[in-house]
Design a protein around this motif. Structure first.
Motif, mmCIF file in Angstrom:
data_model
loop_
_atom_site.group_PDB
_atom_site.id
_atom_site.type_symbol
_atom_site.label_atom_id
_atom_site.label_comp_id
_atom_site.label_asym_id
_atom_site.label_seq_id
_atom_site.Cartn_x
_atom_site.Cartn_y
_atom_site.Cartn_z
ATOM 1 N N CYS A 43 0.828 -1.205 0.000
ATOM 2 C CA CYS A 43 0.000 0.000 0.000
ATOM 3 C C CYS A 43 0.866 1.260 0.000
ATOM 4 O O CYS A 43 0.462 2.285 -0.543
ATOM 5 C CB CYS A 43 -0.948 0.006 1.192
ATOM 6 N N GLN A 44 2.042 1.168 0.584
ATOM 7 C CA GLN A 44 2.970 2.305 0.584
ATOM 8 C C GLN A 44 3.286 2.707 -0.854
ATOM 9 O O GLN A 44 3.196 3.882 -1.225
ATOM 10 C CB GLN A 44 4.266 1.940 1.322
ATOM 11 N N SER A 47 0.092 4.044 -2.688
ATOM 12 C CA SER A 47 -0.179 5.409 -2.239
ATOM 13 C C SER A 47 0.780 6.408 -2.883
ATOM 14 O O SER A 47 0.355 7.456 -3.382
ATOM 15 C CB SER A 47 -0.075 5.475 -0.713
ATOM 16 N N SER A 78 -2.181 10.219 2.972
ATOM 17 C CA SER A 78 -1.378 9.413 3.883
ATOM 18 C C SER A 78 -1.222 8.051 3.219
ATOM 19 O O SER A 78 -1.717 7.846 2.106
ATOM 20 C CB SER A 78 -2.062 9.280 5.245
ATOM 21 N N VAL A 79 -0.554 7.133 3.889
ATOM 22 C CA VAL A 79 -0.382 5.793 3.328
ATOM 23 C C VAL A 79 -1.731 5.098 3.162
ATOM 24 O O VAL A 79 -1.912 4.311 2.241
ATOM 25 C CB VAL A 79 0.540 4.939 4.228
ATOM 26 N N HIS A 80 -2.696 5.422 4.011
ATOM 27 C CA HIS A 80 -3.962 4.702 4.006
ATOM 28 C C HIS A 80 -5.149 5.458 3.421
ATOM 29 O O HIS A 80 -6.160 4.838 3.089
ATOM 30 C CB HIS A 80 -4.301 4.247 5.428
ATOM 31 N N PHE A 81 -5.053 6.779 3.298
ATOM 32 C CA PHE A 81 -6.174 7.569 2.787
ATOM 33 C C PHE A 81 -5.680 8.684 1.868
ATOM 34 O O PHE A 81 -4.715 9.373 2.193
ATOM 35 C CB PHE A 81 -6.966 8.214 3.927
ATOM 36 N N ARG A 100 -9.071 4.596 -0.154
ATOM 37 C CA ARG A 100 -8.678 3.984 1.116
ATOM 38 C C ARG A 100 -7.850 2.745 0.797
ATOM 39 O O ARG A 100 -8.310 1.857 0.085
ATOM 40 C CB ARG A 100 -9.918 3.596 1.914
ATOM 41 N N MET A 101 -6.634 2.694 1.323
ATOM 42 C CA MET A 101 -5.730 1.571 1.085
ATOM 43 C C MET A 101 -5.655 0.694 2.331
ATOM 44 O O MET A 101 -5.408 1.207 3.425
ATOM 45 C CB MET A 101 -4.314 2.069 0.741
ATOM 46 N N VAL A 102 -5.871 -0.603 2.138
ATOM 47 C CA VAL A 102 -5.834 -1.560 3.241
ATOM 48 C C VAL A 102 -4.857 -2.675 2.876
ATOM 49 O O VAL A 102 -5.025 -3.334 1.850
ATOM 50 C CB VAL A 102 -7.239 -2.160 3.509
ATOM 51 N N SER A 103 -3.858 -2.866 3.707
ATOM 52 C CA SER A 103 -2.875 -3.922 3.475
ATOM 53 C C SER A 103 -3.501 -5.290 3.719
ATOM 54 O O SER A 103 -4.362 -5.447 4.583
ATOM 55 C CB SER A 103 -1.671 -3.756 4.405
ATOM 56 N N CYS A 110 -2.253 -5.010 -1.553
ATOM 57 C CA CYS A 110 -3.012 -3.823 -1.167
ATOM 58 C C CYS A 110 -4.399 -3.867 -1.794
ATOM 59 O O CYS A 110 -4.543 -4.134 -2.990
ATOM 60 C CB CYS A 110 -2.266 -2.565 -1.626
#
Length: 169
Positions: A43-44, A47, A78-81, A100-103, A110
């Protein structure tokens, strides 16, 4: 003694009953798109690529060859949003974008939950514009070529997705 029911009331009730049953299967009542993407990368990285692409397409220059790969505006990241806006180059319709990113699988893949919604309440149809807002970012950033790329959506979740032409929108 039974009172007589007004025929207008009957017609209104029938209209509401028939109309609302069809709406349950018709999809969104407002121009919008919800897409789920899966990638076999972190996800990093997803993103970073999406943020970079949004920034690259902030100016009008991305629309010089046609299409709407321009006028994106990063709101927060951010990494997640990620939140952004996209404006169409000529009509200046504005759509809100949320990613929205979810590992998953111990950070080796991701899942991206993406949403684009027209700000103008009156738009029901959008010729797939909200889908293209999202897809163009994924394609432009090279993520459609990423390992494990998979897309899940439908016309129910995504206004006019099946007729979308992302070279135009």
């Amino acid at each position: 003694m039974m009172s007589k029911i007004n025929p207008v009331v009957w017609w209104c009730a029938l209209f509401l009953l028939v109309g609302s049953s069809g709406l349950c299967f018709a999809g969104p009542l407002h121009a919008q798109c919800k897409v789920d993407w899966y990638f076999g990368i972190t996800c990093q990285l997803v993103s970073e690529l999406l943020i970079s692409q949004i920034k690259e397409w902030e100016s009008m220059s991305g629309c010089s060859m046609g299409g709407q790969r321009c006028l994106y505006k990063l709101q927060s990241a951010s990494v997640h949003f990620i939140t952004a806006k996209h404006s169409t180059p000529f009509e200046r319709h504005v759509d809100d974008i949320n990613l929205r990113m979810v590992s998953c699988h111990i950070f080796t893949c991701c899942h991206v939950e993406a949403m684009s919604v027209s700000e103008a309440w009156q738009y029901i149809r959008d010729n797939g514009r909200n889908y293209c807002n999202l897809y163009n970012l994924i394609e432009g950033s090279g993520l459609t070529e990423a390992r494990g790329f998979r897309e899940l959506t439908s016309d129910y979740n995504c206004t006019q997705r099946s007729s979308a032409n992302c070279t135009i929108y």
